[in-house]
Design a protein around this motif. Structure first.
Motif, PDB file in Angstrom:
ATOM      1  N   THR A   3       0.860  -1.166   0.034  1.00 20.16           N
ATOM      2  CA  THR A   3      -0.023  -0.099   0.006  1.00 20.16           C
ATOM      3  C   THR A   3       0.891   1.190   0.038  1.00 20.16           C
ATOM      4  N   ILE A   9      -5.491   2.972   2.465  1.00 22.92           N
ATOM      5  CA  ILE A   9      -6.761   2.251   3.035  1.00 22.92           C
ATOM      6  C   ILE A   9      -7.826   3.140   3.684  1.00 22.92           C
ATOM      7  N   LEU A  26      -3.312  -1.976  10.540  1.00 23.44           N
ATOM      8  CA  LEU A  26      -2.799  -1.451   9.270  1.00 23.44           C
ATOM      9  C   LEU A  26      -1.634  -0.641   9.492  1.00 23.44           C
ATOM     10  N   ALA A  31       0.916   0.073   6.360  1.00 20.45           N
ATOM     11  CA  ALA A  31      -0.069   0.795   5.246  1.00 20.45           C
ATOM     12  C   ALA A  31      -0.256   2.218   5.533  1.00 20.45           C
ATOM     13  N   VAL A  33      -3.064   5.132   5.712  1.00 22.10           N
ATOM     14  CA  VAL A  33      -4.342   5.059   6.328  1.00 22.10           C
ATOM     15  C   VAL A  33      -4.888   6.351   6.250  1.00 22.10           C
ATOM     16  N   VAL A  73      -8.628   5.302  -3.460  1.00 20.62           N
ATOM     17  CA  VAL A  73      -8.094   4.352  -2.275  1.00 20.62           C
ATOM     18  C   VAL A  73      -8.056   3.086  -2.708  1.00 20.62           C
ATOM     19  N   ASP A  74      -7.399   2.152  -1.939  1.00 21.15           N
ATOM     20  CA  ASP A  74      -7.136   0.677  -2.418  1.00 21.15           C
ATOM     21  C   ASP A  74      -8.289   0.100  -2.059  1.00 21.15           C
ATOM     22  N   ALA A  75      -8.706   0.262  -0.747  1.00 21.80           N
ATOM     23  CA  ALA A  75     -10.150  -0.380  -0.298  1.00 21.80           C
ATOM     24  C   ALA A  75     -10.517   0.554   1.083  1.00 21.80           C
ATOM     25  N   TYR A  77     -12.859   0.332   4.611  1.00 21.18           N
ATOM     26  CA  TYR A  77     -13.375  -0.455   5.682  1.00 21.18           C
ATOM     27  C   TYR A  77     -14.244   0.605   6.416  1.00 21.18           C
ATOM     28  N   ALA A 195      -7.533  -6.167   8.797  1.00 20.69           N
ATOM     29  CA  ALA A 195      -6.358  -5.748   7.933  1.00 20.69           C
ATOM     30  C   ALA A 195      -5.712  -6.831   6.853  1.00 20.69           C
ATOM     31  N   LEU A 198      -8.245  -6.432   4.030  1.00 23.53           N
ATOM     32  CA  LEU A 198      -7.913  -4.972   3.406  1.00 23.53           C
ATOM     33  C   LEU A 198      -6.668  -4.933   2.704  1.00 23.53           C
ATOM     34  N   LEU A 199      -5.639  -5.815   3.046  1.00 20.96           N
ATOM     35  CA  LEU A 199      -4.373  -5.546   2.302  1.00 20.96           C
ATOM     36  C   LEU A 199      -4.324  -6.670   1.290  1.00 20.96           C
TER      37      LEU A 199
END
Length: 296
Positions: A3, A9, A26, A31, A33, A73-75, A77, A195, A198-199
């Protein structure tokens, strides 16, 4: 997925317990965030900022702010505010639907919703069925989505469900029959599982996982605390009438009914091998027995 070389994320609910555990996990994995917050100047939001978390101010009643916060964003939550009354249930669903709409508008590649055990069906528990409705809405959105469904929190044994020590014996009392096994998970481990998803380091067949770290009857829970403290232990089942409101009564009925559904602890540990059982949680948190209450 690295990330640090791609996008962030996004996390909605990062100032709370479960969302905060996701942020912790994360950050520990390097990552980037981005926390979507309603009050960036709050103490909790600023505490995230000091740890390198990017803050994006959003207003649920202004969809453009959330869409902008979710761009590139990649993901994503998210969890919804826990309803403490029937009136708040509808507000929870409204917030969840607004977040799903924003994620769809921003074309978020992967959405992870922090739901609750049993949300794949209607349970009769208002603040659980609200999450069932959000899950349905998310599934209809066309987004790639994963449902993370935690069970009861082990942390409750340090607060509202804490055992006592009476005349040298660990005593645990819950409004749950002793032949019913309680499914439970640590909040920290919820963060670790989320996490990993998400990753992209873990696959979740079927797009949903019941997050369970252990499953024990009341007597076995009491015995785990007794073994750690080096004391005898006993369990006493209480009637539901000891609970203060109808939502709590409905929730404990659901805890009892949930025992009828099989648990797949191996599936959770396949996602996150460090997931703890109750004995490991007791040791790792440094739990100590409370002061003895000597009965006269």
């Amino acid at each position: 997925m690295n990330t640090q070389e791609t996008g962030a994320i996004a996390v909605f609910g990062g100032t709370g317990q479960q969302g905060g555990a996701v942020v912790d996990a994360l950050l520990a994995r390097g990552a980037r965030v981005r926390a979507l917050v309603r009050s960036p100047d709050s103490d909790r939001a600023q505490a995230l900022a000091t740890r390198g978390v990017e803050l994006s101010a959003v207003r649920i009643d202004d969809p453009a702010t959330t869409v902008a916060a979710l761009k590139a964003v990649d993901a994503f939550y998210f969890m919804t505010p826990e309803a403490n009354s029937l009136e708040e249930v509808e507000e929870e669903v409204r917030v969840g639907a607004a977040l799903v709409d924003a994620a769809a508008a921003a074309r978020v590649p992967h959405v992870v919703f922090n739901s609750v055990f049993g949300a794949d069906r209607e349970t009769g528990v208002p603040h659980h069925d609200s999450k069932h409705r959000i899950e349905e809405y998310l599934e209809l959105s066309g987004l790639r989505a994963t449902m993370v469904r935690p069970t009861a929190f082990m942390e409750n044994f340090a607060t509202v469900m804490a055992p006592s020590v009476e005349d040298g014996t660990i005593v645990l009392r819950l409004p749950l029959p002793d032949d019913i096994a309680l499914k439970m998970i640590s909040i920290k481990d919820i963060g670790q599982v989320a996490a990993s998803i998400l990753l992209g380091t873990a696959d979740v067949p079927g797009g949903a996982v019941e997050v369970i770290g252990d499953e024990l009857t009341g007597s076995r829970i009491a015995a785990a605390f007794g073994a750690h403290a080096g004391l005898p232990a006993r369990y006493e089942a209480l009637p539901l009438s000891v609970l203060g409101n109808d939502l709590d009564k409905a929730m404990f009925r659901q805890f009892a009914e949930a025992s009828e559904y099989p648990s797949d602890l191996a599936a959770v540990r396949a996602i996150e091998p460090s997931t703890r059982d109750l004995a490991e949680w007791i040791r790792s948190t440094g739990w100590t027995a409370p002061t003895d209450l000597v009965r006269s």
